[in-house]
Design a protein around this motif. Structure first.
Motif, PDB file in Angstrom:
ATOM      1  N   ALA A  24      96.495  -7.382  67.888  1.00 47.31           N
ATOM      2  CA  ALA A  24      95.668  -6.320  68.467  1.00 47.31           C
ATOM      3  C   ALA A  24      94.232  -6.363  67.948  1.00 47.31           C
ATOM      4  CB  ALA A  24      96.280  -4.960  68.152  1.00 47.31           C
ATOM      5  N   TYR A  25      93.299  -6.171  68.854  1.00 43.37           N
ATOM      6  CA  TYR A  25      91.877  -5.988  68.539  1.00 43.37           C
ATOM      7  C   TYR A  25      91.440  -4.771  69.349  1.00 43.37           C
ATOM      8  CZ  TYR A  25      92.290 -10.714  66.712  1.00 43.37           C
ATOM      9  OH  TYR A  25      92.692 -11.814  66.011  1.00 43.37           O
ATOM     10  N   ASP A  26      91.524  -3.600  68.732  1.00 44.80           N
ATOM     11  CA  ASP A  26      91.417  -2.350  69.474  1.00 44.80           C
ATOM     12  C   ASP A  26      90.096  -2.186  70.215  1.00 44.80           C
ATOM     13  OD1 ASP A  26      93.927  -1.729  68.573  1.00 44.80           O
ATOM     14  OD2 ASP A  26      93.255  -0.400  66.963  1.00 44.80           O
ATOM     15  N   TRP A  27      89.021  -2.741  69.673  1.00 38.85           N
ATOM     16  CA  TRP A  27      87.704  -2.498  70.271  1.00 38.85           C
ATOM     17  C   TRP A  27      87.412  -3.414  71.459  1.00 38.85           C
ATOM     18  CZ3 TRP A  27      83.938  -6.338  70.365  1.00 38.85           C
ATOM     19  CH2 TRP A  27      84.184  -7.462  69.556  1.00 38.85           C
ATOM     20  N   ILE A  28      88.200  -4.467  71.624  1.00 38.66           N
ATOM     21  CA  ILE A  28      87.942  -5.416  72.712  1.00 38.66           C
ATOM     22  C   ILE A  28      88.701  -4.938  73.950  1.00 38.66           C
ATOM     23  CG2 ILE A  28      87.958  -7.816  73.442  1.00 38.66           C
ATOM     24  CD1 ILE A  28      88.181  -8.607  70.478  1.00 38.66           C
ATOM     25  N   VAL A  29      87.975  -4.369  74.870  1.00 39.11           N
ATOM     26  CA  VAL A  29      88.553  -3.783  76.079  1.00 39.11           C
ATOM     27  C   VAL A  29      88.084  -4.582  77.296  1.00 39.11           C
ATOM     28  CG1 VAL A  29      88.752  -1.480  75.084  1.00 39.11           C
ATOM     29  CG2 VAL A  29      86.619  -2.159  76.203  1.00 39.11           C
ATOM     30  N   PRO A  30      88.767  -4.437  78.446  1.00 40.00           N
ATOM     31  CA  PRO A  30      88.392  -5.227  79.630  1.00 40.00           C
ATOM     32  C   PRO A  30      86.933  -5.079  80.036  1.00 40.00           C
ATOM     33  CG  PRO A  30      90.546  -4.224  79.961  1.00 40.00           C
ATOM     34  CD  PRO A  30      90.007  -3.668  78.663  1.00 40.00           C
ATOM     35  N   GLU A  31      86.344  -3.927  79.725  1.00 37.13           N
ATOM     36  CA  GLU A  31      84.937  -3.710  80.093  1.00 37.13           C
ATOM     37  C   GLU A  31      83.991  -4.699  79.421  1.00 37.13           C
ATOM     38  OE1 GLU A  31      87.249  -0.333  81.243  1.00 37.13           O
ATOM     39  OE2 GLU A  31      87.107  -1.354  79.306  1.00 37.13           O
ATOM     40  N   TYR A  32      84.462  -5.359  78.354  1.00 36.09           N
ATOM     41  CA  TYR A  32      83.639  -6.368  77.690  1.00 36.09           C
ATOM     42  C   TYR A  32      83.657  -7.710  78.412  1.00 36.09           C
ATOM     43  CZ  TYR A  32      82.461  -3.597  73.572  1.00 36.09           C
ATOM     44  OH  TYR A  32      81.943  -2.638  72.734  1.00 36.09           O
TER      45      TYR A  32
END
Length: 284
Positions: A24-32
């Motif tokens: 998990a990498y919580d800050w990496i979201v599809p919007e990136y």
């Protein structure tokens, strides 16, 4: 095109890897967009060679042991990886002590970082328990990387350096100067205040993603000059911030642009920034 100095080595002091398919990498979201993907060492290996980079330092991308141990596994099998900036739970003192003892025994772990720029409290690093834990770093030969995206973050850099004068504090990404808006204060004054602390060093990195989409290295010149004037080249080092950097460029182009912006310095000063500061700060 600017003719660049040919150093005997170049060390990329700020490179990330992440495998979202594995952990998990919580800050990496599809919007990136393009960052929402797996980035292992093989994806940048050819570009590292093309850019002339001879060694890298991997920096944590998640506040997890899984991320740290993934980086250590890469370091053990990748000759170009010279060091790792790991994660430790600085607000859990006893657990952190055990983790730091393990890290201090590793030939690869050179520092510690937490993703404090994502925390609700911008002054989290100044908490009582965290402060006690920070006192454990220097005796174990570990530096502290700090991320700064708010003025409050940058203010804490000087405070941490004052509390722990034996600790090397590494300020990532020049504290993200307001390049896109062509701003200056309070960034400039806060950078100068951080530079007044001799145990603070700074990474020239992440400037392309702090710029307008149509950036050029000339856009960075006054900000980089201000940093070098205040810190001196012996307390500045270069980092790619790959793969975050692909949001506004490619590895080779961004690395070259960062070299261009220091090309008016003496060869000796450039060598400090390109490899000597990194070797000293991270004991590579």
């Amino acid at each position: 095109m600017t003719a660049l100095h040919s150093p005997i080595e170049m060390i990329d002091t700020h490179q990330h890897l992440w495998m979202m398919s594995e952990r998990a990498y919580d800050w990496i979201v599809p919007e990136y967009g393009p960052l929402f993907d797996d980035f292992g060492p093989e994806r940048v290996a050819a570009e590292i060679v093309e850019a002339g980079v001879t060694g890298t330092v991997l920096v944590q991308a998640a506040d997890t042991y899984e991320d740290t141990f993934y980086m250590l596994s890469v370091a053990a099998s990748t000759p170009t990886v010279l060091g790792v900036v790991a994660w430790a739970p600085l607000d859990r003192h006893d657990e952190a002590r055990s983790a730091l003892d393990l890290y201090a025994a590793s030939p690869y772990v050179k520092g510690v970082r937490c993703l404090t720029h994502t925390y609700a409290d911008p002054r989290w690093i100044l908490g009582e328990t965290v402060n006690r834990t920070l006192g454990l770093l220097a005796p174990r030969g570990l530096a502290l990387d700090m991320v700064s995206v708010l003025d409050e973050h940058l203010e804490t850099v000087a405070a941490v350096a004052d509390r722990h004068p034996e600790l090397t504090v590494v300020l990532d990404h020049m504290a993200k100067p307001p390049i896109a808006s062509e701003g200056w204060e309070p960034w400039a004054s806060l950078i100068a205040a951080a530079a007044d602390r001799p145990n603070v060093v700074v990474k020239l990195s992440g400037l392309n993603t702090a710029s307008k989409p149509t950036w050029a290295s000339a856009d960075w010149q006054r900000y980089v000059d201000h940093v070098v004037d205040n810190f001196g080249a012996s307390r500045v080092m270069l980092g790619s911030d790959w793969p975050v950097s692909i949001l506004a460029g490619d590895f080779v182009g961004v690395w070259r642009a960062q070299r261009e912006v220091i090309s008016t310095l003496s060869v000796d000063e450039q060598d400090d920034i390109l490899f000597r500061t990194a070797r000293r700060v991270y004991a590579l």
